[in-house]
Design a protein around this motif. Structure first.
Motif, PDB file in Angstrom:
ATOM      1  N   ILE A  35      53.675 -72.565   5.342  1.00  0.00           N
ATOM      2  CA  ILE A  35      54.105 -71.171   5.221  1.00  0.00           C
ATOM      3  C   ILE A  35      55.514 -71.081   4.647  1.00  0.00           C
ATOM      4  N   VAL A  36      56.411 -71.969   5.089  1.00  0.00           N
ATOM      5  CA  VAL A  36      57.784 -71.955   4.586  1.00  0.00           C
ATOM      6  C   VAL A  36      57.802 -72.208   3.073  1.00  0.00           C
ATOM      7  N   VAL A  37      57.032 -73.194   2.628  1.00  0.00           N
ATOM      8  CA  VAL A  37      56.963 -73.479   1.190  1.00  0.00           C
ATOM      9  C   VAL A  37      56.349 -72.289   0.450  1.00  0.00           C
ATOM     10  N   VAL A  42      56.460 -67.545  -3.293  1.00  0.00           N
ATOM     11  CA  VAL A  42      55.657 -66.341  -3.490  1.00  0.00           C
ATOM     12  C   VAL A  42      56.226 -65.433  -4.580  1.00  0.00           C
ATOM     13  N   TYR A  43      57.527 -65.434  -4.783  1.00  0.00           N
ATOM     14  CA  TYR A  43      58.135 -64.596  -5.826  1.00  0.00           C
ATOM     15  C   TYR A  43      57.605 -64.978  -7.208  1.00  0.00           C
ATOM     16  N   TRP A  44      57.304 -66.283  -7.386  1.00  0.00           N
ATOM     17  CA  TRP A  44      56.851 -66.764  -8.685  1.00  0.00           C
ATOM     18  C   TRP A  44      55.335 -66.886  -8.758  1.00  0.00           C
ATOM     19  N   PHE A  49      50.272 -68.706 -11.395  1.00  0.00           N
ATOM     20  CA  PHE A  49      48.898 -68.503 -11.860  1.00  0.00           C
ATOM     21  C   PHE A  49      48.805 -68.656 -13.375  1.00  0.00           C
ATOM     22  N   LYS A  50      49.795 -68.150 -14.104  1.00  0.00           N
ATOM     23  CA  LYS A  50      49.785 -68.310 -15.570  1.00  0.00           C
ATOM     24  C   LYS A  50      49.793 -69.783 -15.954  1.00  0.00           C
ATOM     25  N   LEU A  51      50.566 -70.569 -15.205  1.00  0.00           N
ATOM     26  CA  LEU A  51      50.609 -72.007 -15.476  1.00  0.00           C
ATOM     27  C   LEU A  51      49.241 -72.636 -15.210  1.00  0.00           C
ATOM     28  N   LEU A  52      48.578 -72.208 -14.133  1.00  0.00           N
ATOM     29  CA  LEU A  52      47.255 -72.730 -13.824  1.00  0.00           C
ATOM     30  C   LEU A  52      46.232 -72.319 -14.882  1.00  0.00           C
ATOM     31  N   PRO A  78      46.539 -64.744  -7.434  1.00  0.00           N
ATOM     32  CA  PRO A  78      47.808 -65.486  -7.537  1.00  0.00           C
ATOM     33  C   PRO A  78      48.353 -65.931  -6.177  1.00  0.00           C
ATOM     34  N   MET A  79      48.107 -65.134  -5.122  1.00  0.00           N
ATOM     35  CA  MET A  79      48.550 -65.541  -3.791  1.00  0.00           C
ATOM     36  C   MET A  79      47.794 -66.789  -3.326  1.00  0.00           C
TER      37      MET A  79
END
Length: 259
Positions: A35-37, A42-44, A49-52, A78-79
């Motif tokens: 969760i911390v990671v 989460v901002y990015w 998702f675009k990278l994936l 994306p989440m």
């Protein structure tokens, strides 16, 4: 006067409960790490998702694009991708919590195997994911685009379906790259010998093609992309088992068990 059997039963029950409490604490710590990671990433989430999606987007026809068929898909997909990345990043912490829980029940020679086992397993899983992302995805999407062109069909996909596909591929190739570890462990535990592994090689080859036929898209080239690495990694596991696995002496086993 207390009953010895009753006291023993109570002691066993208390030990079982304490193990459950420790397992709960370990799971909570592992979950907190993920969760911390995730919160840090989460901002990015859209950029992740675009990278994936880059391997697909680079192989779509001109003006090709991905679509969203679910009202909430553009937010939750994306989440989900970000959570997956967070889990992969936090996986060393998760593995450490598992190790800390099972370590008290291991012999000394088994404890010595854990660190190299965890590091090599994590590294090979990442290598499998990287192989899927940089080699498999571009190849499969290029082949699929080639098949669609003569049909005059427009190649588009829903982002949720795309996520399901890449997760399946990541898992398949991540697990595939663990084959050398599995082979070495089987030999180390005495379940199989190197000679037996060589004898069952034809069955492994057939099994590799069966697995690849189930997991990959229904074209020969895509199946070869999974089957060939699986066979090569099996051979690498046999070589590693022959080089690194030495049969422990009974005296060494008995002294370590006593410790």
């Amino acid at each position: 006067m207390s009953d010895p059997q009753h006291n023993q039963h109570e002691g066993t029950e208390e030990t079982f409960i304490s193990h459950l409490v420790e397992l709960r604490d370990r799971i909570i710590r592992a979950g907190i790490a993920v969760i911390v990671v995730f919160i840090g990433l989460v901002y990015w989430a859209p950029d992740i998702f675009k990278l994936l999606a880059r391997p697909l987007m680079q192989n779509l026809p001109k003006d090709g694009k991905m679509i969203v068929t679910d009202v909430t898909g553009s937010f939750f997909v994306p989440m989900k991708v970000t959570m997956m990345v967070a889990f992969v990043i936090a996986l060393p912490v998760v593995l450490y919590q598992i190790w800390a829980f099972v370590a008290p029940g291991l012999y000394q020679h088994e404890k010595r195997l854990v660190a190299p086992l965890v590091v090599s397993s994590y590294s090979l899983f990442l290598c499998g994911m990287a192989f899927a992302y940089f080699v498999v995805f571009p190849t499969i999407f290029r082949v699929m685009a080639h098949y669609n062109a003569p049909l005059g069909a427009e190649m588009t996909t829903d982002i949720d379906n795309y996520l399901s596909f890449v997760l399946t591929m990541f898992l398949a190739f991540g697990v595939t790259f663990e084959v050398p570890i599995v082979v070495v462990l089987l030999v180390r535990m005495g379940v199989l010998t190197v000679k037996k592994l060589k004898e069952i090689r034809p069955y492994v080859i057939v099994g590799a093609f069966v697995v690849s036929a189930v997991v990959t898209p229904p074209d020969v080239f895509s199946q070869l992309i999974l089957a060939v690495p699986l066979i090569v990694l099996y051979e690498a596991g046999i070589i590693a088992a022959r080089l690194f696995v030495s049969k422990p002496t009974p005296a060494a086993d008995s002294s370590e068990a006593a410790n």
